[in-house]
Scaffold this motif. Structure first.
Motif, PDB file in Angstrom:
ATOM      1  N   LYS A 178       0.861  -1.180   0.000  1.00 57.62           N
ATOM      2  CA  LYS A 178       0.000   0.000   0.000  1.00 57.62           C
ATOM      3  C   LYS A 178       0.899   1.232   0.000  1.00 57.62           C
ATOM      4  N   ILE A 210     -11.144  -2.131   4.578  1.00 60.50           N
ATOM      5  CA  ILE A 210     -11.568  -2.999   3.481  1.00 60.50           C
ATOM      6  C   ILE A 210     -13.072  -3.220   3.579  1.00 60.50           C
ATOM      7  N   SER A 246      -6.631  -9.386   4.930  1.00 60.49           N
ATOM      8  CA  SER A 246      -6.160  -8.555   6.034  1.00 60.49           C
ATOM      9  C   SER A 246      -5.393  -7.365   5.487  1.00 60.49           C
ATOM     10  N   SER A 247      -5.364  -6.320   6.280  1.00 54.64           N
ATOM     11  CA  SER A 247      -4.653  -5.100   5.917  1.00 54.64           C
ATOM     12  C   SER A 247      -3.723  -4.743   7.063  1.00 54.64           C
ATOM     13  N   ARG A 262       0.725  -3.158   3.962  1.00 52.85           N
ATOM     14  CA  ARG A 262       0.425  -4.150   2.940  1.00 52.85           C
ATOM     15  C   ARG A 262      -1.010  -4.658   3.045  1.00 52.85           C
ATOM     16  N   LEU A 263      -1.493  -5.114   1.885  1.00 53.99           N
ATOM     17  CA  LEU A 263      -2.771  -5.826   1.796  1.00 53.99           C
ATOM     18  C   LEU A 263      -2.456  -7.291   1.527  1.00 53.99           C
ATOM     19  N   PHE A 285     -11.389  -0.167  -0.603  1.00 59.99           N
ATOM     20  CA  PHE A 285     -11.274   0.414   0.731  1.00 59.99           C
ATOM     21  C   PHE A 285     -12.251   1.589   0.823  1.00 59.99           C
TER      22      PHE A 285
END
Length: 281
Positions: free
Chosen positions: A149, A179, A205-206, A210-211, A241
């Motif tokens: 990200k 998200i 997960s975020s 990072r995603l 998002f």
């Protein structure tokens, strides 16, 4: 007299079992970090049944096949009594420190007819900070893609927004965005809310930078595409998002070679092929 004879056989049987248990070599456990993966080798299992669980907050969660694919674990056992456990460093239960240090705790329980259950705790911290903008893990039971990200200072942006979700990674992302929706870009586009996608076996997960998207293999939302003669399983998504009225898409896609398509066996060698350009991505 018959009772005494029966008691004698029972004592003899217990003695034999105890001798077998004493002569059985202890299991051997080794763990090591392999970039974005943690590998745990468990040998000398013999005929014991191995139950693997994730340990978090002093609780053990058994890694069933469905939970393993959703959370980034692969468990393999061979006929010689050895087991290998692979865990993504970004697995569901890892303690993540600044996307640089990842600590995973596993509980290994051995169950056997002749031996009392034994429990072993394995804890390993993997340090991994040299992330690429997109990293893909291909395992028999799941596919994982980890996407960077963008931070506010990463790029000098033009005044207009990008329409291509693949370019969204080049836009700074507000940390407060959450998200909300997963758009699967299969030949037939399918939209799921996050909770629906998770119920269907997807791990989403975020983290700070990072995603992470993890898909069970196989899944309804993946498709097959021939790339340079190698059949690939493709997962293509746009993750939305949201914050109030603000929405930002982030493209997350992975392509993994199918087991029967990219590996060839001869009497003396095993050869694997991967296409250099991953056209589906």
């Amino acid at each position: 007299m018959g009772c005494l004879a029966g008691l004698g056989w029972f004592i003899l049987l217990v003695a034999v079992v105890n001798i077998e248990a004493q002569n059985k070599p202890p299991i051997k456990i080794n763990s090591k970090c392999l970039g974005n993966l943690l590998r745990v080798d468990v040998s000398r299992l013999g005929g014991s049944f191995l139950e693997v669980s994730a340990v978090i907050n002093n609780s053990s969660i058994i890694l069933t096949p469905s939970l393993s694919s959703k959370c980034g674990f692969t468990i393999k056992k061979d006929h010689l009594g050895n087991a290998v456990i692979y865990a993504s460093v970004q697995n569901c239960f890892a303690q993540n420190v600044d996307d640089k240090a990842f600590t995973t705790k596993l509980g290994l329980r051995l169950q056997s007819d002749n031996v009392v259950d034994k429990f072993y705790l394995v804890e390993e911290t993997c340090y991994y900070s040299s992330w690429a903008s997109r990293e893909i893990i291909c395992k028999p039971n799941y596919m994982e893609v980890s996407v960077k990200k963008a931070a506010p200072n990463d790029y000098n942006l033009p005044a207009y927004p990008y329409s291509d979700p693949r370019k969204a990674a080049e836009q700074p992302m507000d940390a407060s965005l959450k998200i909300a929706t997963v758009v699967f870009l299969t030949p037939e586009e399918r939209v799921m809310q996050v909770d629906e996608a998770q119920r269907n076996g997807y791990g989403i997960s975020s983290t700070l930078t990072r995603l992470v998207l993890r898909s069970p293999n196989p899944s309804r939302e993946t498709y097959t595409k021939d790339v340079a003669g190698v059949p690939m399983t493709v997962l293509s998504t746009s993750i939305i998002f949201e914050k109030t009225k603000l929405t930002t898409p982030l493209y997350a896609g992975a392509a993994c070679p199918q087991a029967q398509g990219g590996v060839f066996f001869t009497e003396t060698s095993i050869r694997g092929f991967l296409p250099r350009p991953h056209c589906p991505l």
